[in-house]
Design an enzyme around this catalytic site. Sequence first.
Site, short mmCIF file in Angstrom:
data_model
loop_
_atom_site.label_atom_id
_atom_site.label_comp_id
_atom_site.label_asym_id
_atom_site.label_seq_id
_atom_site.Cartn_x
_atom_site.Cartn_y
_atom_site.Cartn_z
N HIS A 103 0.84 -1.20 0.00
CA HIS A 103 0.00 0.00 0.00
C HIS A 103 0.87 1.24 0.00
CE1 HIS A 103 0.60 -1.42 4.12
NE2 HIS A 103 0.64 -0.15 4.48
N HIS A 105 0.72 5.18 1.12
CA HIS A 105 0.00 6.18 1.92
C HIS A 105 0.04 7.52 1.17
CE1 HIS A 105 0.27 3.92 5.87
NE2 HIS A 105 1.25 3.35 5.23
P1 5GP Z 1 1.90 0.27 7.28
O1 5GP Z 1 1.76 -1.22 7.03
O2 5GP Z 1 2.30 1.03 6.05
O3 5GP Z 1 2.82 0.59 8.43
O4 5GP Z 1 0.52 0.86 7.72
C1 5GP Z 1 -0.69 0.19 7.71
C2 5GP Z 1 -1.79 1.23 7.75
O5 5GP Z 1 -3.02 0.57 7.70
C3 5GP Z 1 -1.80 2.11 9.02
O6 5GP Z 1 -1.72 3.47 8.62
C4 5GP Z 1 -3.11 1.77 9.69
O7 5GP Z 1 -3.71 2.90 10.29
C5 5GP Z 1 -3.94 1.23 8.54
N1 5GP Z 1 -4.93 0.24 8.91
C6 5GP Z 1 -4.76 -0.80 9.78
N2 5GP Z 1 -5.88 -1.55 9.82
C7 5GP Z 1 -6.77 -0.99 8.97
C8 5GP Z 1 -8.10 -1.32 8.59
O8 5GP Z 1 -8.71 -2.30 9.04
N3 5GP Z 1 -8.70 -0.51 7.67
C9 5GP Z 1 -8.06 0.59 7.14
N4 5GP Z 1 -8.73 1.31 6.26
N5 5GP Z 1 -6.80 0.93 7.49
C10 5GP Z 1 -6.16 0.15 8.39
#
Ligand code: 5GP
Length: 141
Positions: A103, A105
Site C-alpha cells: 500500500h 499512503h
Molecule cells: P503500514 O503497514 O504502512 O505501516 O501501515 C498500515 C496502515 O493501515 C496504518 O496506517 C493503519 O492505520 C492502517 N490500517 C490498519 N488496519 C486498517 C483497517 O482495518 N482498515 C483501514 N482502512 N486501514 C487500516
Amino acid sequence: MTIYDTNNIFAKILRGELPCHKVYEDEHTLAFLDIMPRSPGHTLVIPKQPARNILDIDPDSLAHVARTAKKIAIAGKKAFNADGITLQQFSEQAGGQVVFHLHVHIMPRVEGVALLPAASRKEDVKVLEDHATRLIAALKG
Ligand code: 5GP
C-alpha cells in the site's frame, strides 16, 4: 522470499469481507481511507493483484498503483485545500510495514501542521464518511 498471506486485512477488504471507506476503484487498484489517519484525507492505494510489498510486486501492478496514487494526490490537495502531499510506502517489518499487502499512503499536508503519529487514533466514522465524500467529489473534477 517471505510469502503473501491471503488473510491480511487489505486482502479481506479487497474480497469484500471487511468494510472500507472507498474513494476510488479501477480494474487494477483500490483506494480507501486509512482508519487511523495521520492527516485529514489520509488514503491508502493498493493493487488488486496480490503483493506483499515493493520487493515482490509485479512492476506493471506497481505502475497501476502509481497512476492511482497520482490521481488521489491531486484530489486530496483539492479536497482538503492542502499545501502539499506526503507519500509513504513501507516494506517488511524492518521497513515499518504493519499490513502485508502493498500500500501507498497519500497524506494531504498543510504548511506547518505535523503528521499525527502512525496508528495513534481511530477516526470517527462520520468524519471518515465526510472525507471520503470530499475526495470522491474532487476526483470527479
Ligand atoms: P503500514 O503497514 O504502512 O505501516 O501501515 C498500515 C496502515 O493501515 C496504518 O496506517 C493503519 O492505520 C492502517 N490500517 C490498519 N488496519 C486498517 C483497517 O482495518 N482498515 C483501514 N482502512 N486501514 C487500516
